[in-house]
Design a protein around this motif. Structure first.
Motif, PDB file in Angstrom:
ATOM      1  N   LEU A   1      -0.575  10.802  -5.547  1.00 51.86           N
ATOM      2  CA  LEU A   1       0.651  11.282  -4.890  1.00 51.86           C
ATOM      3  C   LEU A   1       1.263  12.485  -5.602  1.00 51.86           C
ATOM      4  O   LEU A   1       1.994  13.267  -4.990  1.00 51.86           O
ATOM      5  CB  LEU A   1       1.686  10.151  -4.815  1.00 51.86           C
TER       6      LEU A   1
ATOM      7  N   GLY B   1      -1.514   7.678   2.219  1.00 53.34           N
ATOM      8  CA  GLY B   1      -1.851   6.271   2.453  1.00 53.34           C
ATOM      9  C   GLY B   1      -3.328   6.115   2.743  1.00 53.34           C
ATOM     10  O   GLY B   1      -3.905   6.918   3.491  1.00 53.34           O
ATOM     11  N   ALA B   2      -3.938   5.108   2.136  1.00 55.68           N
ATOM     12  CA  ALA B   2      -5.373   4.877   2.319  1.00 55.68           C
ATOM     13  C   ALA B   2      -5.644   3.426   2.697  1.00 55.68           C
ATOM     14  O   ALA B   2      -6.709   2.886   2.425  1.00 55.68           O
ATOM     15  CB  ALA B   2      -6.121   5.243   1.042  1.00 55.68           C
ATOM     16  N   GLY B   3      -4.680   2.773   3.356  1.00 46.53           N
ATOM     17  CA  GLY B   3      -4.875   1.421   3.889  1.00 46.53           C
ATOM     18  C   GLY B   3      -5.469   1.517   5.290  1.00 46.53           C
ATOM     19  O   GLY B   3      -6.098   2.519   5.652  1.00 46.53           O
ATOM     20  N   GLY B   4      -5.252   0.477   6.082  1.00 49.68           N
ATOM     21  CA  GLY B   4      -5.838   0.434   7.419  1.00 49.68           C
ATOM     22  C   GLY B   4      -5.398   1.597   8.297  1.00 49.68           C
ATOM     23  O   GLY B   4      -6.224   2.251   8.957  1.00 49.68           O
ATOM     24  N   ALA B   5      -4.106   1.891   8.304  1.00 46.37           N
ATOM     25  CA  ALA B   5      -3.603   2.990   9.130  1.00 46.37           C
ATOM     26  C   ALA B   5      -4.134   4.332   8.630  1.00 46.37           C
ATOM     27  O   ALA B   5      -4.536   5.196   9.418  1.00 46.37           O
ATOM     28  CB  ALA B   5      -2.073   2.988   9.121  1.00 46.37           C
ATOM     29  N   GLY B   6      -4.153   4.503   7.316  1.00 45.68           N
ATOM     30  CA  GLY B   6      -4.662   5.747   6.734  1.00 45.68           C
ATOM     31  C   GLY B   6      -6.124   5.976   7.085  1.00 45.68           C
ATOM     32  O   GLY B   6      -6.539   7.101   7.369  1.00 45.68           O
TER      33      GLY B   6
ATOM     34  N   ASN C   1      -2.907   8.996  -2.102  1.00 45.18           N
ATOM     35  CA  ASN C   1      -2.525   7.583  -2.153  1.00 45.18           C
ATOM     36  C   ASN C   1      -1.998   7.219  -3.532  1.00 45.18           C
ATOM     37  O   ASN C   1      -2.419   7.796  -4.530  1.00 45.18           O
ATOM     38  CB  ASN C   1      -3.742   6.713  -1.821  1.00 45.18           C
ATOM     39  N   ARG C   2      -1.043   6.266  -3.524  1.00 47.05           N
ATOM     40  CA  ARG C   2      -0.482   5.781  -4.797  1.00 47.05           C
ATOM     41  C   ARG C   2      -1.608   5.324  -5.729  1.00 47.05           C
ATOM     42  O   ARG C   2      -1.677   5.742  -6.871  1.00 47.05           O
ATOM     43  CB  ARG C   2       0.482   4.626  -4.513  1.00 47.05           C
ATOM     44  N   THR C   3      -2.497   4.493  -5.212  1.00 47.13           N
ATOM     45  CA  THR C   3      -3.684   4.092  -5.972  1.00 47.13           C
ATOM     46  C   THR C   3      -4.761   5.136  -5.689  1.00 47.13           C
ATOM     47  O   THR C   3      -5.428   5.105  -4.651  1.00 47.13           O
ATOM     48  CB  THR C   3      -4.152   2.686  -5.529  1.00 47.13           C
TER      49      THR C   3
ATOM     50  N   LYS D   1      -8.403   4.577  -4.350  1.00 48.20           N
ATOM     51  CA  LYS D   1      -8.594   4.240  -2.927  1.00 48.20           C
ATOM     52  C   LYS D   1      -8.667   5.496  -2.070  1.00 48.20           C
ATOM     53  O   LYS D   1      -9.391   5.550  -1.071  1.00 48.20           O
ATOM     54  CB  LYS D   1      -7.456   3.335  -2.439  1.00 48.20           C
TER      55      LYS D   1
ATOM     56  N   ALA E   1       1.030   7.346   6.422  1.00 48.47           N
ATOM     57  CA  ALA E   1       0.344   6.109   6.808  1.00 48.47           C
ATOM     58  C   ALA E   1       0.570   5.029   5.752  1.00 48.47           C
ATOM     59  O   ALA E   1      -0.221   4.111   5.626  1.00 48.47           O
ATOM     60  CB  ALA E   1      -1.143   6.382   6.997  1.00 48.47           C
ATOM     61  N   THR E   2       1.652   5.155   4.994  1.00 49.17           N
ATOM     62  CA  THR E   2       2.049   4.078   4.079  1.00 49.17           C
ATOM     63  C   THR E   2       3.161   3.277   4.750  1.00 49.17           C
ATOM     64  O   THR E   2       3.668   3.651   5.810  1.00 49.17           O
ATOM     65  CB  THR E   2       2.588   4.614   2.731  1.00 49.17           C
ATOM     66  N   SER E   3       3.540   2.196   4.099  1.00 42.91           N
ATOM     67  CA  SER E   3       4.653   1.395   4.620  1.00 42.91           C
ATOM     68  C   SER E   3       5.987   1.868   4.044  1.00 42.91           C
ATOM     69  O   SER E   3       7.026   1.275   4.337  1.00 42.91           O
ATOM     70  CB  SER E   3       4.411  -0.074   4.274  1.00 42.91           C
ATOM     71  N   VAL E   4       5.969   2.937   3.258  1.00 38.77           N
ATOM     72  CA  VAL E   4       7.220   3.415   2.648  1.00 38.77           C
ATOM     73  C   VAL E   4       8.137   3.975   3.738  1.00 38.77           C
ATOM     74  O   VAL E   4       7.726   4.821   4.527  1.00 38.77           O
ATOM     75  CB  VAL E   4       6.941   4.495   1.582  1.00 38.77           C
TER      76      VAL E   4
HETATM   77  P1  ATR Z   1      -1.707  -0.556   6.722  1.00 39.72           P
HETATM   78  O1  ATR Z   1      -2.756  -1.406   7.373  1.00 39.72           O
HETATM   79  O2  ATR Z   1      -0.410  -0.517   7.461  1.00 39.72           O
HETATM   80  O3  ATR Z   1      -2.205   0.794   6.370  1.00 39.72           O
HETATM   81  P2  ATR Z   1      -2.130  -1.465   4.018  1.00 39.72           P
HETATM   82  O4  ATR Z   1      -3.587  -1.497   4.289  1.00 39.72           O
HETATM   83  O5  ATR Z   1      -1.507  -2.613   3.278  1.00 39.72           O
HETATM   84  O6  ATR Z   1      -1.304  -1.341   5.364  1.00 39.72           O
HETATM   85  O7  ATR Z   1      -1.798  -0.093   3.257  1.00 39.72           O
HETATM   86  C1  ATR Z   1      -0.534   0.201   2.804  1.00 39.72           C
HETATM   87  C2  ATR Z   1      -0.513   1.626   2.271  1.00 39.72           C
HETATM   88  O8  ATR Z   1       0.815   1.934   1.864  1.00 39.72           O
HETATM   89  C3  ATR Z   1      -1.400   1.851   1.069  1.00 39.72           C
HETATM   90  O9  ATR Z   1      -1.893   3.166   1.092  1.00 39.72           O
HETATM   91  C4  ATR Z   1      -0.406   1.654  -0.085  1.00 39.72           C
HETATM   92  O10 ATR Z   1      -0.771   2.301  -1.288  1.00 39.72           O
HETATM   93  P3  ATR Z   1      -1.710   1.523  -2.372  1.00 39.72           P
HETATM   94  O11 ATR Z   1      -3.108   1.657  -1.867  1.00 39.72           O
HETATM   95  O12 ATR Z   1      -1.486   2.252  -3.646  1.00 39.72           O
HETATM   96  O13 ATR Z   1      -1.224   0.096  -2.404  1.00 39.72           O
HETATM   97  C5  ATR Z   1       0.803   2.321   0.499  1.00 39.72           C
HETATM   98  N1  ATR Z   1       2.053   1.898  -0.143  1.00 39.72           N
HETATM   99  C6  ATR Z   1       2.683   0.719   0.016  1.00 39.72           C
HETATM  100  N2  ATR Z   1       3.831   0.699  -0.724  1.00 39.72           N
HETATM  101  C7  ATR Z   1       3.903   1.900  -1.346  1.00 39.72           C
HETATM  102  C8  ATR Z   1       4.860   2.499  -2.234  1.00 39.72           C
HETATM  103  N3  ATR Z   1       5.973   1.854  -2.601  1.00 39.72           N
HETATM  104  N4  ATR Z   1       4.610   3.758  -2.655  1.00 39.72           N
HETATM  105  C9  ATR Z   1       3.510   4.431  -2.259  1.00 39.72           C
HETATM  106  N5  ATR Z   1       2.575   3.918  -1.425  1.00 39.72           N
HETATM  107  C10 ATR Z   1       2.776   2.667  -0.971  1.00 39.72           C
END
Ligand code: ATR
Length: 268
Positions: A170, A126-131, A149-151, A154, A186-189
């Protein structure tokens, strides 16, 4: 009486008020912890009002953590600047200061289970806020961090900012985990669903696995990790310790950790 609180939108289901208020009770601190829900564009006005009213401290959550960092009123510390988000504001000085306790929260959750972070190979999914917060925290504590990260782009962008880190898609998770000691989701999965971002085959007994997801407490990832013989740390521990860190910053006292944990878990 001191007033502390949480600013977010929405904040209705937050676990922070009971977690902090039991701590005030336990230490006989004359304080309350309340929630505030300003309109999305109103953070700066809300913070000016809080300062004028003598509010002692605020936690900040979605969607305001980046706005709190950018606020003219708040002087953010170096870690919050690097993470790009403020989740705790201390109004006690001449100027409000901004901090990010998410990184320290994750580290304390690992260390209480005797996980050695310094020198460890850590994989953050995960590379969002938590990551971001967790990757900076682990790297600062001496881990070599791989971000998947999926994307994938990022992950590379974040890895460019985190000292010594590398970015991946991934599909490389299994290889990355083979010689890793720490895994953090650190993803929402897994949130409110029976799904995992990590194939069960990639898990092994040499791993400590922290899942930032805390609803449910026992995620698929953590049950797979336990079955593989890994050390597991649930998201409530990280949530607890980011609150503990904020409490200690505001009050200068050691937090009553187990009392706060009970209040949290009773509501999960
Ligand atoms: P937070 O602040 O909780 O980290 P966020 O910034 O929205 O939330 O980040 C969500 C993370 O979960 C991202 O790394 C996202 O991957 P992408 O950058 O590819 O969107 C990851 N995520 C969310 N749904 C996912 C899924 N179904 N499979 C894999 N990664 C997922």
């Amino acid at each position: 009486m001191d007033v502390f609180g949480l600013v977010g939108n929405p904040v209705g289901h937050s676990l922070s008020p009971p977690m902090h208020e039991v701590a005030y009770d336990a230490l006989e601190i004359d304080a309350r912890y309340v929630t505030f829900e300003p309109a999305p564009d109103d953070l700066e006005t809300a913070l000016e009002g809080a300062a004028a009213l003598g509010i002692a401290g605020l936690n900040v959550t979605i969607p305001f953590k980046e706005d709190a960092l950018a606020s003219d009123l708040v002087a953010a510390d170096e870690l919050a600047n690097r993470i790009g988000a403020v989740n705790t504001i201390d109004f006690s000085g001449d100027r409000p200061t901004g901090h990010n306790t998410d990184a320290a929260g994750a580290l304390r959750a690992l260390r209480e289970r005797d996980v050695t972070v310094d020198g460890a190979r850590a994989v953050v999914v995960g590379a969002g806020g938590a990551g971001r917060a967790i990757s900076f925290g682990l790297a600062d504590a001496g881990a070599t961090v791989s971000i998947a990260n999926r994307t994938e782009a990022k992950a590379h962008d974040l890895a460019d900012e985190v000292p010594g880190a590398t970015g991946h898609g991934l599909e490389t998770l299994e290889d990355l985990l083979a010689d890793a000691e720490i895994l953090v989701n650190a993803t929402s999965v897994g949130m409110e669903e029976d799904a995992t971002p990590v194939p069960a085959e990639a898990l092994h007994g040499g791993l400590a696995v922290l899942d930032a997801v805390y609803r449910p407490l026992e995620t698929r990832l953590l049950s797979d990790a336990a079955a593989a013989g890994a050390t597991t740390v649930d998201g409530a521990r990280m949530l607890l310790y980011q609150g503990v860190e904020a409490f200690e910053l505001w009050t200068g006292r050691d937090a009553p950790v187990s009392t706060m944990d009970e209040a949290l878990r009773a509501r999960l």
